[in-house]
Design an enzyme around this catalytic site. Structure first.
Site, PDB file in Angstrom:
ATOM      1  N   HIS A 290       0.853  -1.192   0.000  1.00  0.00           N
ATOM      2  CA  HIS A 290       0.000   0.000   0.000  1.00  0.00           C
ATOM      3  C   HIS A 290       0.886   1.238   0.000  1.00  0.00           C
ATOM      4  O   HIS A 290       1.473   1.589   1.032  1.00  0.00           O
ATOM      5  CB  HIS A 290      -0.913   0.004   1.231  1.00  0.00           C
ATOM      6  CG  HIS A 290      -1.934  -1.083   1.227  1.00  0.00           C
ATOM      7  ND1 HIS A 290      -2.367  -1.715   2.372  1.00  0.00           N
ATOM      8  CD2 HIS A 290      -2.627  -1.663   0.209  1.00  0.00           C
ATOM      9  CE1 HIS A 290      -3.276  -2.628   2.063  1.00  0.00           C
ATOM     10  NE2 HIS A 290      -3.446  -2.612   0.750  1.00  0.00           N
ATOM     11  N   TYR A 462       3.724  -0.065   5.005  1.00  0.00           N
ATOM     12  CA  TYR A 462       4.256  -1.213   5.754  1.00  0.00           C
ATOM     13  C   TYR A 462       3.442  -2.493   5.559  1.00  0.00           C
ATOM     14  O   TYR A 462       3.344  -3.304   6.473  1.00  0.00           O
ATOM     15  CB  TYR A 462       4.356  -0.887   7.256  1.00  0.00           C
ATOM     16  CG  TYR A 462       4.771   0.527   7.546  1.00  0.00           C
ATOM     17  CD1 TYR A 462       6.063   0.970   7.276  1.00  0.00           C
ATOM     18  CD2 TYR A 462       3.858   1.448   8.060  1.00  0.00           C
ATOM     19  CE1 TYR A 462       6.439   2.277   7.518  1.00  0.00           C
ATOM     20  CE2 TYR A 462       4.243   2.761   8.311  1.00  0.00           C
ATOM     21  CZ  TYR A 462       5.533   3.169   8.033  1.00  0.00           C
ATOM     22  OH  TYR A 462       5.898   4.479   8.281  1.00  0.00           O
ATOM     23  N   HIS A 463       2.904  -2.707   4.355  1.00  0.00           N
ATOM     24  CA  HIS A 463       2.043  -3.862   4.120  1.00  0.00           C
ATOM     25  C   HIS A 463       2.504  -4.702   2.929  1.00  0.00           C
ATOM     26  O   HIS A 463       1.713  -5.018   2.046  1.00  0.00           O
ATOM     27  CB  HIS A 463       0.595  -3.401   3.886  1.00  0.00           C
ATOM     28  CG  HIS A 463       0.006  -2.648   5.014  1.00  0.00           C
ATOM     29  ND1 HIS A 463      -1.035  -1.737   4.863  1.00  0.00           N
ATOM     30  CD2 HIS A 463       0.302  -2.632   6.345  1.00  0.00           C
ATOM     31  CE1 HIS A 463      -1.340  -1.225   6.041  1.00  0.00           C
ATOM     32  NE2 HIS A 463      -0.554  -1.745   6.946  1.00  0.00           N
ATOM     33  N   PRO A 464       3.773  -5.116   2.865  1.00  0.00           N
ATOM     34  CA  PRO A 464       4.230  -5.903   1.719  1.00  0.00           C
ATOM     35  C   PRO A 464       3.679  -7.334   1.742  1.00  0.00           C
ATOM     36  O   PRO A 464       3.623  -7.965   2.798  1.00  0.00           O
ATOM     37  CB  PRO A 464       5.748  -5.895   1.869  1.00  0.00           C
ATOM     38  CG  PRO A 464       5.966  -5.800   3.355  1.00  0.00           C
ATOM     39  CD  PRO A 464       4.857  -4.893   3.842  1.00  0.00           C
TER      40      PRO A 464
END
Length: 537
Positions: A290, A462-464
């Site tokens: 994101h 921070y959403h890999p």
């Protein structure tokens, strides 16, 4: 010799360790590269602002992102027991039903929303109590925020004034609207997966936890994973697995470890002097995240989180936190937010807002500077896709990561619409008093200035996910039971197996994936209600 070896004690690994060790007849080893979660700032929610670049951060960065003015973008990840659940902003969001139904419809049988809902509920101990969509009695405490800064009340009211509906539960029947986030907190303190799942079971005689040990490769013999090797204080250690090795390192570390073990794009591995064991071109590909951009306003109002550690307030704030679990130290920073659509033609939200009652810094990222308010927008359904490579065969070398943020015109256009929504909210009567003095904003509302601002200030939320994606096709890295195709006794269980990034913060989805994976590994996948009851028991 252990039955199961789990590499990575993060949001998935701690869940797996707790669930698999429920069987006293199996031996479980959980390995974490980082240290124990003993830093005070891990457990004080507002302490999240002090964890970046610390010893509990893998401290990754992208390469020079070509569509973000060539900047290298910092990518923090938790390197401690609990992983990123020990260093995140504690927002509890499951994602949208459409996300998981799309996984199912693409061939991942058993991963639709109705399949995963029992596992969300099994994990959850929601202080609102049990309901059709929520669980109570599970390991993970989900609670209301206890900070409730007055600026966030103004943000929510401004959202309503701008036409958004008030939403009391983003994990309810509808995701759309504006409101406060529920948090993974327990009595005002962080409830990481280490707190929720791991610490209550560490005395089990069949569970071993190793910290400060970085696994460097999976040992594969006759196309079966039989052991892992790692380093601690210069000593090489080997641990053998009788049943399975399970990688739970996350979207950056799990594909890196597969490639270090000879599983990945054969040509790339050979170029790094690694002998290919299995040619898997999709390892490290399909990287999704994101992308986010913040707008900042300075304020003279003393209500912001900048007062939390101010000399005149610190004693009272520490006392409120320690004695009652209340006050600004309980803030998760991103206290309120919203889900919205950039087009009326969309069936579900495609952008998410996070509001913070303080003026953020970009260096260090997520730091609280002065009085003010920060509102960010992230793109929930990006079409830009990244990739991850090895920089060298040295296991301690950081991987080379390219997210290719904003590569597509569609992504840029929707981010521009999201930034415009933020500016609309800032102009509403309820919020305008806090947004009178712009600190970091586009030069104008023109497309040229808006896009220049986005390219200059875009960063990760921070959403890999996605670098070891599951699928029914033979070229998928793992099958729908999360087994690495072509190797026996090896699975990946973490956010890297998600085919697409869910609409929302990814900690809760990762926990649900691990809950279901534990049942798959044990061969006890149950009917929905039975799964919930078994977990609560």
């Amino acid at each position: 010799m252990y039955d199961y070896i789990i590499v990575g004690a993060g949001s998935a690994g701690c869940v797996l360790a707790a669930r698999l060790s429920e069987d006293p007849d199996v031996e479980v080893l959980l390995i974490e590269a980082g240290r124990a979660d003993t830093f005070d700032n891990i457990h004080i929610p507002l302490g999240v602002t002090a964890l970046t670049h610390s010893a509990v951060d893998w401290d990754y960065s992208t390469g020079c992102e070509p569509h973000c003015d060539g900047r290298r973008i910092h990518l923090p990840r938790g390197r401690t027991l609990g992983g990123s659940s020990s260093t995140n902003a504690m927002v509890y969001i499951r994602g949208n039903r459409a996300d998981y139904d799309a996984w199912r419809d693409a061939g991942c049988d058993g991963w639709g929303f109705d399949d995963l809902l029992p596992y969300f509920k099994r994990a959850e101990d929601n202080e609102r109590g049990a309901s059709e969509l929520h669980g109570a009695g599970g390991p993970l405490t989900v609670s209301e925020g206890r900070s409730r800064n007055t600026m966030m009340d103004a943000f929510v009211e401004a959202g309503e004034q701008a036409g958004l509906v008030r939403n009391e539960d983003f994990n309810g029947t509808s995701q759309d609207g504006v409101g406060y986030y529920q948090l993974t907190q327990r009595e005002g303190r962080r409830c990481s997966v280490a707190v929720a799942y791991l610490h209550p079971v560490t005395e089990r005689p069949n569970l071993t936890v190793e910290t400060n040990l970085q696994v460097e490769r999976v040992v594969i013999e006759d196309m079966r994973a039989v052991a892992v090797e790692g380093q601690r204080l210069g000593e090489t250690l080997r641990f053998d697995a009788a049943r399975e090795v399970i990688l739970a390192g996350g979207a950056y570390n799990s594909p890196q470890l597969l490639m270090l073990s000879g599983i990945g794009p054969a040509e790339h591995l050979a170029s790094r002097l690694i002998e290919p064991v299995l040619d898997r071109p999709m390892v490290g590909r399909n990287l999704q995240d994101h992308v986010n951009v913040w707008a900042l306003w300075r304020s003279q109002d003393p209500d912001s989180l900048a007062t939390a550690m101010a000399p005149d307030w610190i004693d009272a704030n520490v006392a409120a936190f320690e004695e009652r679990g209340t006050g600004p130290l309980t803030s998760n920073v991103a206290e309120a937010g919203a889900f919205a659509r950039t087009s009326a033609d969309l069936g579900e939200p495609d952008i998410q807002l996070h509001a913070i009652p303080a003026l953020l810094t970009e260096d260090p990222p997520f730091g609280i500077a002065e009085h003010g308010i920060s509102i960010g927008v992230c793109l929930l359904t990006p079409s830009s896709v990244g990739e991850l490579y090895l920089t060298s065969p040295e296991p301690t070398a950081k991987p080379l990561i390219y997210h290719h943020y904003l590569e597509t015109e569609d992504d840029m256009a929707r981010m521009e619409a999201g930034l415009d929504l933020i500016l609309q909210l800032a102009a509403q009567p309820a919020l305008s008093r806090y947004c009178a003095e712009g600190e970091q904003l586009p030069a104008s509302s023109s497309t040229e200035d808006m896009r220049a601002y986005i390219r200059r200030h875009a960063q990760t939320l921070y959403h890999p996910v996605g670098t070891c994606a599951m699928g029914a096709a033979e070229d998928a890295v793992v099958d729908p039971e999360l087994r690495v195709r072509g190797v026996e006794g090896l699975r990946v269980v973490d956010a890297s197996v998600m085919p697409t990034v869910p609409r929302g913060n990814t900690n809760a989805p990762t926990i649900a994936v691990a809950e279901r994976a534990a049942d798959l590994i044990r061969g006890v996948v149950q009917a929905p209600e039975a799964a919930v009851e078994a977990g609560a028991a």
